[in-house]
Write an enzyme that holds these catalytic residues in place. Sequence first.
Site, mmCIF file in Angstrom:
data_model
loop_
_atom_site.group_PDB
_atom_site.id
_atom_site.type_symbol
_atom_site.label_atom_id
_atom_site.label_comp_id
_atom_site.label_asym_id
_atom_site.label_seq_id
_atom_site.Cartn_x
_atom_site.Cartn_y
_atom_site.Cartn_z
ATOM 1 N N ASP A 32 0.782 -1.276 0.074
ATOM 2 C CA ASP A 32 -0.014 -0.017 -0.100
ATOM 3 C C ASP A 32 0.928 1.024 -0.034
ATOM 4 O O ASP A 32 1.539 1.844 1.117
ATOM 5 C CB ASP A 32 -0.865 -0.025 1.181
ATOM 6 N N GLU A 84 27.914 9.486 -0.575
ATOM 7 C CA GLU A 84 28.189 8.054 -0.570
ATOM 8 C C GLU A 84 27.923 7.400 -1.941
ATOM 9 O O GLU A 84 27.684 6.146 -1.978
ATOM 10 C CB GLU A 84 27.112 7.619 0.585
ATOM 11 N N CYS A 116 25.324 10.365 5.360
ATOM 12 C CA CYS A 116 24.563 11.532 4.623
ATOM 13 C C CYS A 116 24.855 13.073 5.391
ATOM 14 O O CYS A 116 24.591 14.103 5.096
ATOM 15 C CB CYS A 116 22.932 11.344 5.274
ATOM 16 N N ARG A 203 14.569 -0.930 12.464
ATOM 17 C CA ARG A 203 14.032 0.306 13.360
ATOM 18 C C ARG A 203 15.255 0.854 14.206
ATOM 19 O O ARG A 203 15.186 1.729 15.009
ATOM 20 C CB ARG A 203 13.331 -0.520 14.329
ATOM 21 N N THR A 205 17.693 2.250 13.390
ATOM 22 C CA THR A 205 18.363 3.598 12.724
ATOM 23 C C THR A 205 17.492 4.474 13.306
ATOM 24 O O THR A 205 17.797 5.912 13.221
ATOM 25 C CB THR A 205 17.826 3.720 11.030
ATOM 26 N N HIS A 238 18.851 17.067 9.176
ATOM 27 C CA HIS A 238 18.833 16.012 8.136
ATOM 28 C C HIS A 238 17.506 15.402 8.153
ATOM 29 O O HIS A 238 16.830 15.055 9.042
ATOM 30 C CB HIS A 238 20.068 14.840 8.568
ATOM 31 N N LYS A 243 9.381 12.263 8.286
ATOM 32 C CA LYS A 243 8.849 12.029 9.653
ATOM 33 C C LYS A 243 9.933 12.244 10.879
ATOM 34 O O LYS A 243 9.493 12.924 11.811
ATOM 35 C CB LYS A 243 8.242 10.635 9.904
ATOM 36 N N ARG A 247 9.944 14.610 14.242
ATOM 37 C CA ARG A 247 9.879 14.258 15.701
ATOM 38 C C ARG A 247 11.152 14.714 16.361
ATOM 39 O O ARG A 247 10.984 15.272 17.622
ATOM 40 C CB ARG A 247 9.933 12.639 15.677
ATOM 41 N N SER A 300 24.820 8.337 9.109
ATOM 42 C CA SER A 300 25.039 6.854 9.638
ATOM 43 C C SER A 300 26.231 6.643 9.716
ATOM 44 O O SER A 300 27.134 6.965 9.217
ATOM 45 C CB SER A 300 24.140 5.998 8.769
#
Lengths: 353, 141
Positions: A32, A84, A116, A203, A205, A238, A243, A247, A300
């Site tokens: 979806d 990268e 990044c 998760r 990350t 970044h 989302k 947050r 990362s």
Amino acid sequence: MKGNGAGIVSYGTYVPRYRISPDEIGRVWGVDGVAMGKNLNIHSKSVPSPDEDTITISTEALRVAIARGNIDPREIGALYVGSESHPYAVKPTATIVAQAVGATPNLTAADFEFACKAGTAAIQVCMGLVSSGMIKYGVAIGSDTSQGAPGDALEYSASAGGGAFVIGKDHIIAKINATQSYTTDTPDFWRREGQRYPSHGGRFTGEPAYFRHVTECGKGIMKAEGTTPADYQHVVFHQPNGKFPLRAGKMLGFNDDQMRYGMVTPWIGNTYSGAALIGLANVLDHAKPSERILVVGYGSGAGSDAFDVTVTDEISHYDHSIGTPVQKDLEEGISINYSIYAKFRGKIRLSGE
Amino acid sequence: MSVARFWRETLRRYNLGASKCPECQTVFFPPRSVCPQCTVHRKSMTKMEPCQLSGKGEIFSYTTVYEAADGFEMQVPYVLALVKMAEGPVLTGQVVDVDPKEVHEGMPVKATFRKLREDGDSGVIHYGYKFAIVRSPTASK
């Protein structure tokens, strides 16, 4: 670390024209896509043409920066490209970019790599060279043509784009008051030598990686500068998706209005090394003198670089009419389907290959 | 194309390096060491001035390519155009990121930096100019 007079003299961005939606990607993989896009807060992502890569994106972004700032490229003393997705494993992206803008031969150049945040790391190096008086202008570029494995969650966000910043001491449109970093060994995302697509810890990350580094780095620079979120008109994070930065902003105490211009990923996807720099460029496209900006990049592996920036009066005379405003890249693009996307991204092998 | 041969052409492929005759002011691309326009060629010898094209021009004529040259298979169909540059020379180049149906003679274009071809998976990557159509800049402020 204090800025010691270093600041942004000019900037430019480049985002490829093509766009694909999460809905279209999901259609192919039986997912979806609308829900995926909503979950990631991504409406579309940019897709590079077959003849675009980190070198062409970096060059186009820097040409805009040089033209807007009316800069003599021969006065660029250092040029660093953070990415990268350097096209060559051995042969610098930076030398080709430097040649293409007319900055060669009297400069130092190198490629940076830190997931990044290689572009923000390049800004820090340029700040040191400029504030020490070793060079007049330093160029820091963050640029990527990132890829996610077909069907992987990354495929819904990994996009292409870049930002180029000319760092100097004179006629700066924004002063970099201070910078600070937060770095640990955190294996949240990686790509081994010779591998086509990156791997990630799912998760993992999130909390121990992105949120820990971004919030600790953000808190650290505000503590060092004696500021609070209320002192900043704009904040840029970044943005691996649409989302996470929202947050992180809430965790640090920023509101939606402060994040308004710094958010670009929902419309062009995650441009990796370019993400925070394109967000900062969009803020500078709209900023007024004396406004204060907090920038927190993330790479990362893992680390964050934060910058406390104040816009100067020079921005009133800055020529924004050259190049494409970031807002236009957020609003416009050529929509393509997954077949064209697969062809453009080299996911289709031709006979004889 | 050999690595050395392409490398020798870097100035004009990357930067649109041209030359200008100090006698008749004609601009040449690729750059020439003698002006063929002036009746006495010797006048321009050793005096030709290096210059750089602005990258601005308009489409003089064009065609749409369906049978791709090697290395261009992924871009079919693509537009190949003769572009009349602002300084005078006419250049041949690909017009990128455009529906061939949108292209027309007189269309303003600007040079853009793109990958031209790759020498296989392990060879050198060649870069140079192509053309993009000029879109009206909508300032966001």
